[in-house]
Design an enzyme around this catalytic site. Structure first.
Site, mmCIF file in Angstrom:
data_model
loop_
_atom_site.group_PDB
_atom_site.id
_atom_site.type_symbol
_atom_site.label_atom_id
_atom_site.label_comp_id
_atom_site.label_asym_id
_atom_site.label_seq_id
_atom_site.Cartn_x
_atom_site.Cartn_y
_atom_site.Cartn_z
ATOM 1 C CD GLU A 79 -3.003 -0.981 0.129
ATOM 2 O OE1 GLU A 79 -3.109 0.096 -0.490
ATOM 3 O OE2 GLU A 79 -3.706 -1.970 -0.130
ATOM 4 C CB SER A 349 -32.542 -19.370 -26.690
ATOM 5 O OG SER A 349 -31.870 -20.211 -27.605
#
Length: 667
Positions: A79, A349
């Site tokens: 960090e 579909s």
């Protein structure tokens, strides 16, 4: 002029220095910042009943001296490796980040320090305004001027979010490894330190593979920072990890909805962590508790506990876009990953309604007939070939109507239609309806090969339910502060994006999947659940080798259900493929209880004609008729049993041109 420039040159630096001095003095005078007291926001459903709250109960403060050194080093490395060498802003890292972004024309690199993140997480929103940026700078300076580095790091490690409701390293360690943060090994610490960058992505409970890759990044960064040798890093990476059993307390009601709600409050409405954790806010939502309970009931009842298959369900009110129910998985205690909004899968579909809307807009009608037979499609100027198959290898081997093709989910008809109208027409129709995921004008798009989320598909179907008016899905209706002052008030909006008449005609075609009169070379795809329905519903099934879908709507309710495996394993034809249909049918009937059996109302300019499903002509004597809707002037004029081969009224110039193109290509 020269004098003005000299004065300006002296004034600007002086003003800048003076501004910095004032900012520093203000930060010093403001003094230390207090961590907000816990008074979490409360969530209510659409009837004002309590649902849950902004849960920060899994938050346990620990002195940083007691934490495992490996966790602190891993966090610093990944960090902010220069945390102890800057005063809140790492200008060297900012410049490096900017250069990398410019080189790659992106904003992938971050330059936030731990002090900046701590200030933002506690006191600021996630919006990108200049005011927010200035506030972040001020709070960062205030922290650095009034707190020691040890205190800032301790505060950061005790307030950062690790996912699954765990705030702080102690809660994170117990959540993922069932041990205290002081007892973490290097392997465990490096895994945990990588989670806050994206708890929904790097959580080992959600995606262990990505979590391991992130752990590798953390360990490599520790090596580069001089915190670790390569050999120790490799040993830590290879060390086995024993994850805790998922036993965290979860919301009793609609846990996936509440998770999505928290993201909505932060990401879209830009409320701060401070406001949500301690501001006493009241959040009123679109959730219908009875509908939610019904969704959870049918998911649990239909899918056996013995199978690892997963599911997701979204139901919304098409008139407003309010989400009334959400299921993101079968068991929140085992997986917090919200498949309803975060996962994207190929709809198969279930994507065809967008195609047939485009076809209806470009010369086709429900009675248009094309031949269903094995076909190799050539495209890209003859350079490429696409050979789809019908499910089970069944074909009519004769012309069928578009209405029957939709009911039987005929793939050949779909691809012929897609190529005949132009492949960009489907992309355009889906986009306007509300599909925002990546699409491409390729032949297989007609068969739903591009992934979408469950929420996206529900939104697209809602546009048809609204006769072409698109809505924005929403979860929050109102937010008030502790004094009752309204901070946010929802104003639903509709935008007419599709043709009203065409949308209605399509919706009535979609009711055909439950009508045995449209049976042909196979049964209509909704035949197995048609007996469960008493309401008239427009719907479409969808399937791929690894996905099963069922989605549909009335003008009052839209719902979409997906069933499949997280890693895309092949689903069995039976029973796996039937779960989505069964859940959907039972859920719709339960949610529509007490509603009109048929809420569809045709707009002006739409007519109903009795059509013979076999010939596509008007039903005459000796022919089975099914009421079929057409835009006025497009219904066939000939009756079945007569000799006229053409099944359309005299076409317009556009329609004639389209069919000429179609038949020329077909030959």
């Amino acid at each position: 002029m020269a004098l003005f420039l000299r004065r300006t040159a002296l004034f600007l630096p002086t003003s800048l220095v003076l501004g910095v001095i004032i900012l520093l003095l203000a930060a010093k005078i403001a003094g230390p910042m207090e961590i907000p007291a816990s008074k979490p926001a409360v969530f209510y459903d659409n009837r004002g009943q309590l649902v849950g709250k902004w849960d920060t109960t899994n938050k346990q403060w620990m002195d940083s001296d007691a934490m495992a050194p490996a966790l602190k080093l891993a966090t610093l490395a990944v960090e902010d490796r220069r945390f102890f060498h800057h005063h809140g802003f790492d200008f060297r890292r900012m410049i490096q980040s900017a250069l990398i972004d410019l080189r790659h024309f992106s904003k992938a690199q971050g330059a936030s320090t731990i002090s900046m993140q701590y200030a933002k997480n506690l006191f600021l929103s996630n919006d990108k305004t200049w005011l927010r940026k200035f506030s972040e700078m001020f709070y960062t300076i205030r922290l650095e001027m009034n707190e020691s580095k040890k205190s800032i790091l301790e505060g950061y490690l005790n307030t950062i979010y690790y996912g699954r409701g765990a705030y702080g390293a102690e809660a994170g360690a117990r959540t993922y490894f069932n041990k205290s943060a002081k007892d973490l090994s290097l392997a465990e610490a490096s895994m945990l330190a990588g989670v806050p960058n994206g708890p929904s992505v790097y959580s080992p409970f959600i995606n262990y593979g990505k979590a391991k890759k992130r752990q590798k990044v953390v360990l490599n960064t520790m090596v580069k920072s001089g915190f670790l040798s390569k050999k120790r890093a490799e040993i830590a990476y290879q060390a086995p990890l024993h994850l805790a059993h998922v036993e965290n307390k979860v919301p009793e009601k609609a846990p996936y909805f509440q998770d999505a709600l928290r993201h909505e409050l932060i990401d879209r409405l830009h409320f701060t962590q401070k406001e949500l954790a301690s501001g006493g806010l009241k959040v009123y939502t679109t959730l219908d508790n009875e509908t939610q309970e019904s969704a959870e009931h049918w998911v649990k009842r239909v899918i056996p506990s013995s199978t690892p298959i997963q599911t997701a369900l979204v139901a919304l009110d098409p008139k407003t876009g309010g989400i009334v129910a959400m299921v993101g998985g079968r068991d929140y205690t085992k997986s917090t990953y919200n498949r309803a909004v975060s996962a994207k899968r190929s709809p198969g579909s279930a994507f065809k309604p967008f195609l047939y809307y485009a076809a209806l807009q470009n010369g086709f009608t429900p009675a248009t007939r094309l031949k269903s037979e094995p076909t190799a499609f050539v495209f890209d100027n003859g350079h490429r070939e696409y050979t789809p198959n019908n499910f089970g290898g069944y074909y009519a081997n004769k012309p069928i109507t578009m209405e029957q093709a939709l009911a039987l989910s005929d793939n050949i008809f779909a691809v012929k239609t897609h190529l005949a109208i132009g492949m960009k027409k489907l992309v355009s129709a889906a986009r306007r309806a509300g599909i925002s995921s990546a699409l491409a004008p390729i032949p297989s798009l007609a068969l739903g090969t591009k992934p979408v989320s469950v929420l996206e598909l529900a939104r697209g179907y809602a546009t048809f339910a609204n006769q072409g008016a698109r809505i924005q899905p929403a979860m929050i209706t109102k937010v008030t502060d502790g004094k009752g002052q309204v901070l946010y008030d929802w104003q639903p909006k509709k935008q007419q994006v599709l043709n009203r008449k065409t949308s209605f005609v399509l919706s009535q075609m979609m009711t055909g999947i439950f009508d045995k009169r449209l049976n042909g070379y196979s049964k209509v795809t909704g035949s197995r659940i048609s007996g469960l329905l008493t309401h008239k519903v427009a719907a479409k099934t969808g399937s791929t080798p690894s996905d099963s879908w069922m989605a549909g709507f009335t003008p009052e309710l839209v719902s979409a259900v997906w069933v499949g495996y997280d890693q895309g394993e092949t689903i069995s034809t039976y029973p796996d493929s039937g779960y989505a249909k069964t859940i959907w049918a039972h859920f719709m009937e339960s949610a529509l209880k007490g509603k009109p059996k048929n809420a569809f109302k045709a707009p002006k300019g739409v007519v109903s004609v009795s059509i013979d499903p076999k010939s596509g002509l008007r039903a005459g004597k000796g022919c089975t008729g099914r009421p079929t809707y057409f835009i006025k002037g497009t219904a066939p004029t000939a009756y079945c049993g007569k000799q006229e081969p053409h099944n359309l009224e005299k076409p317009t110039k556009q329609r004639s041109s389209l069919l000429d193109r179609l038949f020329h290509w077909w030959k």
